[in-house]
Design an enzyme around this catalytic site. Sequence first.
Site, PDB file in Angstrom:
ATOM      1  N   CYS A 156       0.870  -1.176   0.000  1.00 38.85           N
ATOM      2  CA  CYS A 156       0.000   0.000   0.000  1.00 38.85           C
ATOM      3  C   CYS A 156       0.909   1.229   0.000  1.00 38.85           C
ATOM      4  CB  CYS A 156      -0.982  -0.039   1.178  1.00 38.85           C
ATOM      5  SG  CYS A 156      -0.209  -0.201   2.808  1.00 38.85           S
ATOM      6  N   THR A 157       0.530   2.296   0.673  1.00 40.67           N
ATOM      7  CA  THR A 157       1.363   3.500   0.631  1.00 40.67           C
ATOM      8  C   THR A 157       2.513   3.424   1.629  1.00 40.67           C
ATOM      9  OG1 THR A 157      -0.400   4.926  -0.214  1.00 40.67           O
ATOM     10  CG2 THR A 157       1.373   6.000   1.007  1.00 40.67           C
TER      11      THR A 157
END
Length: 264
Positions: A156-157
């Site tokens: 993800c981020t």
Amino acid sequence: MTSDDTLPAATDEGLGEELVRLASADNFRDVAGPGYATADGGALRRGVLFRSNELTLTDEDADALARLGITAIFDLRDSHEVEAHPDAPVPGATWRHVEVKGIPMDTVTTLESREQGLAVMGEVYRGFVEKEGGREAFSTLLREVAAGDAPQLFHCTAGKDRTGWASALLLHVAGVDRATVLEDYLLTNTISSATRTKYLGMVREHLGEEKVDVYETVMVADADYLQQAYDAADATYGSLDGYLADGLGLGPDTLTALRARLVV
């Protein structure tokens, strides 16, 4: 080890504590850790499944991932995150978007207190269990891992929340005890400490010292966050296994395939 070092082969023997470290993705690591033990006396197989923060990679680090044999990358970020910071291409790997809503940025930018930050994070983690879109995405990811026959990566981020929950599920399915799962989840705070320090420094500079404690809530992995997801699974599905079976729709064959991939 840096991305410029010679990489060891991605096999089960002869691996050190870290298979490879990336300069441009500091939360990249092997889901198996050092080869976590399972309840039945087995150990997780390294070099099969990797996790990371966003892949805004240098060419050297992209080549390092290619040399690990990664053939599939699953991006758990939402569309706005992908558009703002698209993944660098990794030679030999296909990219797939499997969207899970993360921390809402419009909410984060208006945080006024630590309590608000903690409330936001609790909502995010409960959402992994309670929101249909999240369940569909995690179901897709685990099914793809079960069906895979070559190294894969998901991210993800920051590599701590959506990625952290996915990793916790995979370790649970593999038979790793919950204390070890928590320890692995919290490793983000150590591995990505430099990145967190950098962003908190920006908060201090632009918003003031009083906001550092507020914004730290959304930048760390916290045992209470993970517990809120567990509690939501217990409340809605009776247990984490119930969530996997009824919430994600994973049948015995898929769970067996996952264990076969993950455990030596």
